[in-house]
Motif scaffolding. Structure first.
Motif, PDB file in Angstrom:
ATOM      1  N   CYS A 202       0.831  -1.211   0.000  1.00  0.00           N
ATOM      2  CA  CYS A 202       0.000   0.000   0.000  1.00  0.00           C
ATOM      3  C   CYS A 202       0.863   1.258   0.000  1.00  0.00           C
ATOM      4  O   CYS A 202       0.504   2.269  -0.616  1.00  0.00           O
ATOM      5  N   ALA A 203       2.000   1.211   0.677  1.00  0.00           N
ATOM      6  CA  ALA A 203       2.898   2.366   0.699  1.00  0.00           C
ATOM      7  C   ALA A 203       3.462   2.663  -0.687  1.00  0.00           C
ATOM      8  O   ALA A 203       3.646   3.823  -1.059  1.00  0.00           O
ATOM      9  N   VAL A 204       3.711   1.619  -1.453  1.00  0.00           N
ATOM     10  CA  VAL A 204       4.194   1.802  -2.826  1.00  0.00           C
ATOM     11  C   VAL A 204       3.141   2.546  -3.649  1.00  0.00           C
ATOM     12  O   VAL A 204       3.450   3.498  -4.381  1.00  0.00           O
ATOM     13  N   ILE A 205       1.882   2.134  -3.520  1.00  0.00           N
ATOM     14  CA  ILE A 205       0.797   2.793  -4.265  1.00  0.00           C
ATOM     15  C   ILE A 205       0.633   4.233  -3.805  1.00  0.00           C
ATOM     16  O   ILE A 205       0.452   5.153  -4.624  1.00  0.00           O
ATOM     17  N   ALA A 206       0.698   4.462  -2.490  1.00  0.00           N
ATOM     18  CA  ALA A 206       0.504   5.809  -1.939  1.00  0.00           C
ATOM     19  C   ALA A 206       1.631   6.758  -2.332  1.00  0.00           C
ATOM     20  O   ALA A 206       1.480   7.975  -2.214  1.00  0.00           O
ATOM     21  N   SER A 207       2.752   6.224  -2.816  1.00  0.00           N
ATOM     22  CA  SER A 207       3.879   7.062  -3.247  1.00  0.00           C
ATOM     23  C   SER A 207       3.777   7.480  -4.706  1.00  0.00           C
ATOM     24  O   SER A 207       4.631   8.225  -5.200  1.00  0.00           O
ATOM     25  N   PHE A 371      -4.524   1.389   1.364  1.00  0.00           N
ATOM     26  CA  PHE A 371      -3.661   2.379   0.700  1.00  0.00           C
ATOM     27  C   PHE A 371      -4.314   3.754   0.653  1.00  0.00           C
ATOM     28  O   PHE A 371      -3.618   4.772   0.635  1.00  0.00           O
ATOM     29  N   SER A 372      -5.634   3.814   0.685  1.00  0.00           N
ATOM     30  CA  SER A 372      -6.301   5.119   0.746  1.00  0.00           C
ATOM     31  C   SER A 372      -6.039   5.789   2.095  1.00  0.00           C
ATOM     32  O   SER A 372      -5.833   7.005   2.173  1.00  0.00           O
ATOM     33  N   CYS A 373      -6.063   4.997   3.163  1.00  0.00           N
ATOM     34  CA  CYS A 373      -5.724   5.526   4.491  1.00  0.00           C
ATOM     35  C   CYS A 373      -4.296   6.053   4.514  1.00  0.00           C
ATOM     36  O   CYS A 373      -4.002   7.097   5.118  1.00  0.00           O
ATOM     37  N   MET A 374      -3.408   5.341   3.837  1.00  0.00           N
ATOM     38  CA  MET A 374      -2.006   5.751   3.814  1.00  0.00           C
ATOM     39  C   MET A 374      -1.826   7.061   3.049  1.00  0.00           C
ATOM     40  O   MET A 374      -0.992   7.896   3.414  1.00  0.00           O
ATOM     41  N   ILE A 375      -2.606   7.258   2.001  1.00  0.00           N
ATOM     42  CA  ILE A 375      -2.554   8.515   1.245  1.00  0.00           C
ATOM     43  C   ILE A 375      -2.938   9.685   2.148  1.00  0.00           C
ATOM     44  O   ILE A 375      -2.235  10.698   2.217  1.00  0.00           O
ATOM     45  N   ALA A 376      -4.071   9.548   2.841  1.00  0.00           N
ATOM     46  CA  ALA A 376      -4.534  10.614   3.725  1.00  0.00           C
ATOM     47  C   ALA A 376      -3.530  10.871   4.847  1.00  0.00           C
ATOM     48  O   ALA A 376      -3.239  12.020   5.194  1.00  0.00           O
ATOM     49  N   ALA A 377      -2.989   9.792   5.422  1.00  0.00           N
ATOM     50  CA  ALA A 377      -2.040   9.939   6.529  1.00  0.00           C
ATOM     51  C   ALA A 377      -0.782  10.678   6.099  1.00  0.00           C
ATOM     52  O   ALA A 377      -0.240  11.500   6.852  1.00  0.00           O
ATOM     53  N   SER A 378      -0.308  10.422   4.890  1.00  0.00           N
ATOM     54  CA  SER A 378       0.910  11.083   4.417  1.00  0.00           C
ATOM     55  C   SER A 378       0.696  12.580   4.245  1.00  0.00           C
ATOM     56  O   SER A 378       1.599  13.383   4.515  1.00  0.00           O
ATOM     57  N   LEU A 392      12.083  15.971  13.245  1.00  0.00           N
ATOM     58  CA  LEU A 392      12.638  15.787  11.899  1.00  0.00           C
ATOM     59  C   LEU A 392      11.681  16.274  10.810  1.00  0.00           C
ATOM     60  O   LEU A 392      11.611  15.717   9.712  1.00  0.00           O
ATOM     61  N   SER A 393      10.941  17.329  11.118  1.00  0.00           N
ATOM     62  CA  SER A 393       9.922  17.835  10.188  1.00  0.00           C
ATOM     63  C   SER A 393      10.473  18.155   8.810  1.00  0.00           C
ATOM     64  O   SER A 393       9.774  18.005   7.802  1.00  0.00           O
ATOM     65  N   ARG A 394      11.720  18.600   8.751  1.00  0.00           N
ATOM     66  CA  ARG A 394      12.281  19.007   7.451  1.00  0.00           C
ATOM     67  C   ARG A 394      12.317  17.857   6.446  1.00  0.00           C
ATOM     68  O   ARG A 394      12.347  18.090   5.235  1.00  0.00           O
ATOM     69  N   TYR A 395      12.314  16.629   6.940  1.00  0.00           N
ATOM     70  CA  TYR A 395      12.314  15.475   6.041  1.00  0.00           C
ATOM     71  C   TYR A 395      10.907  15.103   5.593  1.00  0.00           C
ATOM     72  O   TYR A 395      10.695  14.684   4.457  1.00  0.00           O
ATOM     73  N   TRP A 396       9.942  15.234   6.477  1.00  0.00           N
ATOM     74  CA  TRP A 396       8.576  14.785   6.169  1.00  0.00           C
ATOM     75  C   TRP A 396       7.796  15.811   5.351  1.00  0.00           C
ATOM     76  O   TRP A 396       6.778  15.463   4.761  1.00  0.00           O
ATOM     77  N   CYS A 397       8.261  17.057   5.299  1.00  0.00           N
ATOM     78  CA  CYS A 397       7.524  18.079   4.540  1.00  0.00           C
ATOM     79  C   CYS A 397       8.054  18.228   3.113  1.00  0.00           C
ATOM     80  O   CYS A 397       7.666  19.157   2.400  1.00  0.00           O
ATOM     81  N   LYS A 398       8.912  17.310   2.705  1.00  0.00           N
ATOM     82  CA  LYS A 398       9.445  17.377   1.339  1.00  0.00           C
ATOM     83  C   LYS A 398       8.500  16.712   0.350  1.00  0.00           C
ATOM     84  O   LYS A 398       7.902  15.675   0.644  1.00  0.00           O
ATOM     85  N   VAL A 399       8.375  17.323  -0.816  1.00  0.00           N
ATOM     86  CA  VAL A 399       7.594  16.750  -1.914  1.00  0.00           C
ATOM     87  C   VAL A 399       8.574  16.147  -2.908  1.00  0.00           C
ATOM     88  O   VAL A 399       9.514  16.818  -3.351  1.00  0.00           O
ATOM     89  N   ARG A 404       5.808  14.264  -7.241  1.00  0.00           N
ATOM     90  CA  ARG A 404       5.119  15.433  -6.694  1.00  0.00           C
ATOM     91  C   ARG A 404       4.171  15.036  -5.568  1.00  0.00           C
ATOM     92  O   ARG A 404       3.096  15.613  -5.392  1.00  0.00           O
ATOM     93  N   THR A 405       4.559  14.033  -4.805  1.00  0.00           N
ATOM     94  CA  THR A 405       3.811  13.589  -3.626  1.00  0.00           C
ATOM     95  C   THR A 405       4.790  13.451  -2.455  1.00  0.00           C
ATOM     96  O   THR A 405       5.994  13.286  -2.662  1.00  0.00           O
ATOM     97  N   PRO A 406       4.300  13.491  -1.198  1.00  0.00           N
ATOM     98  CA  PRO A 406       5.186  13.425  -0.033  1.00  0.00           C
ATOM     99  C   PRO A 406       5.625  11.985   0.278  1.00  0.00           C
ATOM    100  O   PRO A 406       5.152  11.352   1.229  1.00  0.00           O
ATOM    101  N   VAL A 407       6.524  11.466  -0.508  1.00  0.00           N
ATOM    102  CA  VAL A 407       6.956  10.069  -0.404  1.00  0.00           C
ATOM    103  C   VAL A 407       7.614   9.791   0.949  1.00  0.00           C
ATOM    104  O   VAL A 407       7.388   8.729   1.556  1.00  0.00           O
ATOM    105  N   ASN A 408       8.428  10.713   1.442  1.00  0.00           N
ATOM    106  CA  ASN A 408       9.074  10.515   2.743  1.00  0.00           C
ATOM    107  C   ASN A 408       8.039  10.300   3.846  1.00  0.00           C
ATOM    108  O   ASN A 408       8.206   9.453   4.728  1.00  0.00           O
ATOM    109  N   ALA A 409       6.972  11.091   3.795  1.00  0.00           N
ATOM    110  CA  ALA A 409       5.921  10.978   4.809  1.00  0.00           C
ATOM    111  C   ALA A 409       5.206   9.630   4.719  1.00  0.00           C
ATOM    112  O   ALA A 409       4.820   9.040   5.733  1.00  0.00           O
ATOM    113  N   VAL A 410       5.026   9.137   3.493  1.00  0.00           N
ATOM    114  CA  VAL A 410       4.378   7.834   3.300  1.00  0.00           C
ATOM    115  C   VAL A 410       5.142   6.738   4.033  1.00  0.00           C
ATOM    116  O   VAL A 410       4.576   5.954   4.809  1.00  0.00           O
TER     117      VAL A 410
END
Length: 594
Positions: A202-207, A371-378, A392-399, A404-410
């Motif tokens: 699901c994380a792969v899809i959400a990325s 995977f839909s939950c994972m999209i919203a959570a990211s 470590l916010s500087r890593y999770w706020c990167k697109v 063009r999606t927040p892969v790190n957050a996923v």
């Protein structure tokens, strides 16, 4: 940027210059009240003007429409897998009453929460909307603290959503394996590893890029409706109750009957079943978190929220009504050795082939929901990190530059969720992640509504989608409903000597313990770095009203004519074309938005 900082200094004007007047945009934001103007070097549409006025850059592509946003939220809602996952809190507490009239009564309170959230989302269409709205509506002295608590409460919901759904999906798969292979022996580590594999996929899809996600969720929503309809028809028309010597359907009395399987009075028992409808319906906030990726967000977002809640609520009620009229034995479904009430129920009324087929529908939809939950959570982790709300916010706020999606957050959320799934080795403790999803979501949903009808009742600027005169009554019912449910959601099924550690409701530890740590962290350190939502716009892009006038004056001083809008209009509130007589092929332009 091209603005001058003093009245006689010239400014460099780019080929296209847009000036947004924040106070003329009908929203309340971190930039409001100081006569702020935002300069950007390209034309902007309404959606970008609003998000810029809220203080944020337009970092996502707006490739979601009303229907694709609804598709994501309906997938997060995941009616069939959600109902299957939460029968422990409805059927197992109050029998058929928990999935019929108990569900219907609880849904009234849920819909009031959803409608009130829709109004809030129209006024603050940003992915961090709940905590952003809280900061804007709260008294200035408490905006940082309240938004901090709302943000973390909502994040706990999001980060527990994926592991709880993944666990449910794995449980249904293993229950079907037991039906197909009686020699199979269930082991907890089987479920754990399967859950990790499901959530990783699901994380792969959400990325994936936003457009891909929109297509995938549109297909997932179609599957949701098709599989729900087929399951409903087979349950009613294809059951084998008559071959068991039973009537095709249960009597009205049995289908609506209250069987109290708790140690509490009947009234408390029914209230406890509301946990199922609250958890099932909690996905309607997803459009809020996707608002920065949605076109016409101030209207489409609230419509998607309301559409998800109403359609999901009604379909969920009708589906569970079919269950109540066809179930053979409630106690047997709850206590079946399969360990999954929904699969056990199917096994009561169908042959093995139909059970496998209908059960497979629930598994597929559970995966879609995961995977839909994972999209919203990211999106939640991304937006809160943008304001330095997390370590470590500087890593999770990167697109990601490619998707063009927040892969790190996923993947950060996936890692935390995998740790939470270890709770399944503690037996009933895994149920706490479901309880967190219920109590945490509705607390975070309702705090901005409470502020809107109390402290901010005279200062709130409603968006284009609002409840009008029904705002206060609807918000009041929503707040009272959640206030009633906060203690109820912490009740265990049994009390006294019957409430053993393996039957305890661990919500008081998992949710309230986590919130206590967050509060302590805020007062010990976080208050030094977190002051509430903050703008991430470039410093030289935000100027005062005087500087905005200098932009136009600089163009005029360069011997170019500024043609404003209708005759007699205010230059500060009009859009105009600057004629470049020296180069008609590349006219320069100043657009005043607001």
């Amino acid at each position: 940027m091209p603005a001058s900082k003093g009245s006689g200094e010239a400014a460099m004007i780019k080929s296209t210059q847009t000036v947004i007047s924040v106070d003329n945009i009908p929203i309340t934001s971190v930039l409001s009240g100081d006569d702020k103007r935002i300069l950007v070097d390209h034309p902007v549409d309404k959606d970008e003007a609003v998000i810029l006025s809220l203080g944020y850059k337009q970092e996502f592509k707006r490739e979601f429409s009303l229907m694709t946003t609804f598709a994501v939220s309906f997938s997060v809602l995941g009616l069939l897998p959600s109902i299957a996952s939460t029968l422990w809190y409805s059927l197992a507490y109050a029998g058929n009453a928990g999935i019929t009239w108990g569900y219907l009564v609880g849904m009234i309170g849920v819909l009031c929460v959803a409608f009130s959230m829709g109004e809030i989302s129209s006024a603050f269409p940003t992915s961090g909307g709940l905590y952003y709205a809280t900061a804007m509506l709260a008294p200035p002295k408490y905006k940082a603290l309240l938004s901090w608590l709302v943000g973390w409460s909502n994040y706990f919901v999001q980060v527990t959503g994926t592991p709880s759904v993944g666990y449910s999906c794995a449980s249904m798969i293993l229950a079907l394996v037991q039906i197909g292979n009686p020699n199979y022996t269930y082991e907890t580590w089987h479920c754990f590893l399967l859950t990790i594999a499901i959530t990783a996929a699901c994380a792969v899809i959400a990325s994936a890029p936003t457009k891909w996600i929109a297509y995938i969720n549109t297909a997932a929503t179609a599957l949701n409706l098709i599989f729900l309809f087929i399951s409903f028809i087979v349950m009613l028309a294809g059951n084998n109750r008559t071959s068991q010597g039973l009537p095709r359907f249960n009597s009205n009395g049995y289908a609506w009957e209250l069987d109290n399987f708790t140690d509490w009075p009947d009234g408390i028992c029914i209230l406890m079943t509301f946990m199922a409808v609250i958890w099932t319906m909690s996905g309607f906030d997803s459009p809020f978190h996707l608002s920065e990726e949605c076109s016409n967000a101030q209207v489409a977002t609230p419509r998607a929220i309301v559409l998800t809640a109403t359609v999901g609520g009604l379909l969920g009620f009708v589906f569970q009504l079919a269950m109540a009229y066809t179930i053979v034995s409630v106690p047997d479904a709850i206590n079946d050795e399969l360990g999954q009430p929904y699969i056990a129920y199917l096994n009561q009324i169908m042959d093995q082939k139909k059970v496998m087929a209908i059960g497979a529908f629930a598994v597929i939809l559970s995966f879609n929901m995961c995977f839909s939950c994972m999209i919203a959570a990211s999106r939640v982790l991304f937006s809160y990190s943008r304001d330095n709300c997390f370590p470590l916010s500087r890593y999770w706020c990167k697109v990601n530059n490619v998707t063009r999606t927040p892969v790190n957050a996923v993947w950060a959320n996936w890692f935390i969720g995998s740790i939470l799934d270890i709770l399944m080795f503690g037996g009933v403790a895994i149920d706490a992640i479901f309880s967190v999803g219920a109590i945490g979501s509705f607390i975070s949903f309702t705090v901005p509504t409470l502020l809107r009808i109390t402290y901010a009742r005279n200062t709130f600027k409603p968006g284009p989608w609002n409840l009008g005169k029904f705002s206060a009554p609807c918000g009041t019912v929503a707040c009272l409903f959640v206030l009633l449910m906060i203690p109820i959601l912490n009740f265990p099924q049994y009390r006294g000597a019957d409430n053993t550690p393996d039957l305890m409701n661990w919500t008081v530890v998992v949710y309230w313990g986590s919130m206590l740590l967050v509060l302590i962290w805020y007062y010990v350190y976080a208050h030094k770095i977190y002051k509430g939502p903050k703008s991430n716009l470039d410093r030289d892009a935000v100027i005062s009203g005087t500087d905005a006038k200098d932009v136009i004056n600089a163009v005029i001083s360069a011997n170019r004519n500024v043609k404003f809008g209708p005759k007699g209009s205010d230059p500060e509130k009009s859009s105009g074309q600057i004629d470049n007589k020296d180069d008609e092929k590349k006219p320069e332009k100043v657009e005043i938005v607001g």
